[in-house]
Design a protein around this motif. Sequence first.
Motif, mmCIF file in Angstrom:
data_model
loop_
_atom_site.group_PDB
_atom_site.id
_atom_site.type_symbol
_atom_site.label_atom_id
_atom_site.label_comp_id
_atom_site.label_asym_id
_atom_site.label_seq_id
_atom_site.Cartn_x
_atom_site.Cartn_y
_atom_site.Cartn_z
ATOM 1 N N UNK A 1 9.413 12.523 -2.362
ATOM 2 C CA UNK A 1 10.572 13.438 -2.310
ATOM 3 C C UNK A 1 10.144 14.739 -1.615
ATOM 4 N N UNK A 2 10.646 14.899 -0.387
ATOM 5 C CA UNK A 2 10.171 16.006 0.458
ATOM 6 C C UNK A 2 10.362 17.380 -0.193
ATOM 7 N N UNK A 3 11.472 17.578 -0.895
ATOM 8 C CA UNK A 3 11.719 18.910 -1.472
ATOM 9 C C UNK A 3 10.801 19.179 -2.658
ATOM 10 N N UNK A 4 10.471 18.127 -3.399
ATOM 11 C CA UNK A 4 9.508 18.292 -4.501
ATOM 12 C C UNK A 4 8.123 18.611 -3.927
ATOM 13 N N UNK A 5 7.826 18.007 -2.790
ATOM 14 C CA UNK A 5 6.515 18.262 -2.161
ATOM 15 C C UNK A 5 6.447 19.712 -1.657
ATOM 16 N N UNK A 6 7.502 20.177 -0.984
ATOM 17 C CA UNK A 6 7.451 21.568 -0.480
ATOM 18 C C UNK A 6 7.366 22.560 -1.643
ATOM 19 N N UNK A 7 8.072 22.276 -2.729
ATOM 20 C CA UNK A 7 8.036 23.192 -3.887
ATOM 21 C C UNK A 7 6.630 23.247 -4.475
ATOM 22 N N UNK A 8 6.002 22.078 -4.575
ATOM 23 C CA UNK A 8 4.629 22.011 -5.110
ATOM 24 C C UNK A 8 3.665 22.806 -4.215
ATOM 25 N N UNK A 9 3.800 22.564 -2.915
ATOM 26 C CA UNK A 9 2.876 23.216 -1.962
ATOM 27 C C UNK A 9 3.112 24.734 -1.958
ATOM 28 N N UNK A 10 4.375 25.135 -1.968
ATOM 29 C CA UNK A 10 4.684 26.575 -1.943
ATOM 30 C C UNK A 10 4.163 27.262 -3.198
ATOM 31 N N UNK A 11 4.193 26.546 -4.319
ATOM 32 C CA UNK A 11 3.706 27.116 -5.583
ATOM 33 C C UNK A 11 2.174 27.097 -5.615
ATOM 34 N N UNK B 1 0.822 -1.228 0.000
ATOM 35 C CA UNK B 1 0.000 0.000 0.000
ATOM 36 C C UNK B 1 0.852 1.272 0.000
ATOM 37 N N UNK B 2 1.961 1.269 0.765
ATOM 38 C CA UNK B 2 2.791 2.476 0.763
ATOM 39 C C UNK B 2 3.677 2.525 -0.483
ATOM 40 N N UNK B 3 4.162 1.369 -0.937
ATOM 41 C CA UNK B 3 5.000 1.349 -2.158
ATOM 42 C C UNK B 3 4.231 1.880 -3.374
ATOM 43 N N UNK B 4 2.910 1.802 -3.319
ATOM 44 C CA UNK B 4 2.107 2.366 -4.417
ATOM 45 C C UNK B 4 2.188 3.899 -4.403
ATOM 46 N N UNK B 5 2.517 4.465 -3.258
ATOM 47 C CA UNK B 5 2.660 5.927 -3.162
ATOM 48 C C UNK B 5 4.105 6.349 -3.444
ATOM 49 N N UNK B 6 5.066 5.605 -2.918
ATOM 50 C CA UNK B 6 6.486 5.854 -3.220
ATOM 51 C C UNK B 6 7.182 4.515 -3.454
ATOM 52 N N UNK C 1 10.127 5.045 0.930
ATOM 53 C CA UNK C 1 10.575 6.009 1.948
ATOM 54 C C UNK C 1 9.491 7.047 2.195
ATOM 55 N N UNK C 2 9.417 7.497 3.439
ATOM 56 C CA UNK C 2 8.502 8.594 3.777
ATOM 57 C C UNK C 2 9.242 9.922 3.580
ATOM 58 N N UNK C 3 8.510 11.004 3.295
ATOM 59 C CA UNK C 3 7.065 11.141 3.247
ATOM 60 C C UNK C 3 6.504 10.941 1.837
ATOM 61 N N UNK C 4 5.162 10.854 1.789
ATOM 62 C CA UNK C 4 4.444 10.911 0.510
ATOM 63 C C UNK C 4 3.230 11.811 0.709
ATOM 64 N N UNK C 5 2.860 12.485 -0.357
ATOM 65 C CA UNK C 5 1.722 13.407 -0.295
ATOM 66 C C UNK C 5 0.655 12.974 -1.284
ATOM 67 N N UNK C 6 -0.591 13.038 -0.851
ATOM 68 C CA UNK C 6 -1.710 12.902 -1.788
ATOM 69 C C UNK C 6 -2.497 14.200 -1.797
ATOM 70 N N UNK C 7 -2.709 14.721 -2.992
ATOM 71 C CA UNK C 7 -3.549 15.909 -3.157
ATOM 72 C C UNK C 7 -4.562 15.548 -4.236
ATOM 73 N N UNK C 8 -5.733 15.086 -3.795
ATOM 74 C CA UNK C 8 -6.716 14.581 -4.760
ATOM 75 C C UNK C 8 -6.124 13.384 -5.491
#
Length: 217
Positions: free
Chosen positions: A66-76, A44-49, A53-60
């Motif tokens: 990749x934590x830095x890709x997630x922060x960049x997405x959220x900041x944008x 179940x988690x490997x389907x997300x990453x 490795x943690x973390x993983x984000x779901x947005x819809x």
Amino acid sequence: MALKLYGAPMSTCTCRVLTCFHEKSLDFEFVPVDLFAGEHKQPPFLAKNPFGQIPALEDGDLTLFESRAITSYVAEKFKGTGYDLIRHENLKEAALVKVWTEVESQRYNPAIVPIVFQFLVAPLQGNSPDQSIIDANLEKLGKVLDIYEDRLSSTKYLAGDFYSLADLHHLPYTYYLMKTPAASVVNERPHVKAWWEDISSRPAFKKLTEGMNYVKK
Ligand code: GS8
């Protein structure tokens, strides 16, 4: 639909993302992943990453890792909400934020991770810290921080006179480093020390440090 973050409270990379959420005052759902039970290596988690490795984000229907890709997405995505972490209205400042986020990821992180691992994680796994790994990486980290010392003598933060994602990305690992004897690598550089005291006292990060309890002071 609220953002859904899969992670663990003591995990550095999870905290990188959570700090970003708090800077933006976002509503989100936190889904704990039990690393000790190996939940991050199960389908179940490997389907997300797929790297497990943690973390993983779901947005819809969007799933990111990749934590830095997630922060960049959220900041944008939320650039109009809360604190502007990417200087989206100023092209040159935004470019400098990107430069210094790369520096953190390509130069600072590879040196600091093995030091924190040896001091704090190896003992949890029943091993004593390997001093030769610590020494080699402290030398590397010191060289990076000499450049930070110079930079921070002319600007208050890494990308300029404004706090940004570039500074934020340093928080979790440096927080753990400061609980080890290697804290001197920060403390002996006055501008780096002042920068650290400033960025680590931001309320968005202080909300998290209670959960970051590998080591109690
Ligand atoms: C690293 C993720 C990572 O190391 C990122 O998201 O930035 N480059 C990735 N995750 C660690 C916890 S970090 O606090 C992890 O999941 N470790 C367990 C494992 O690797 O098995």
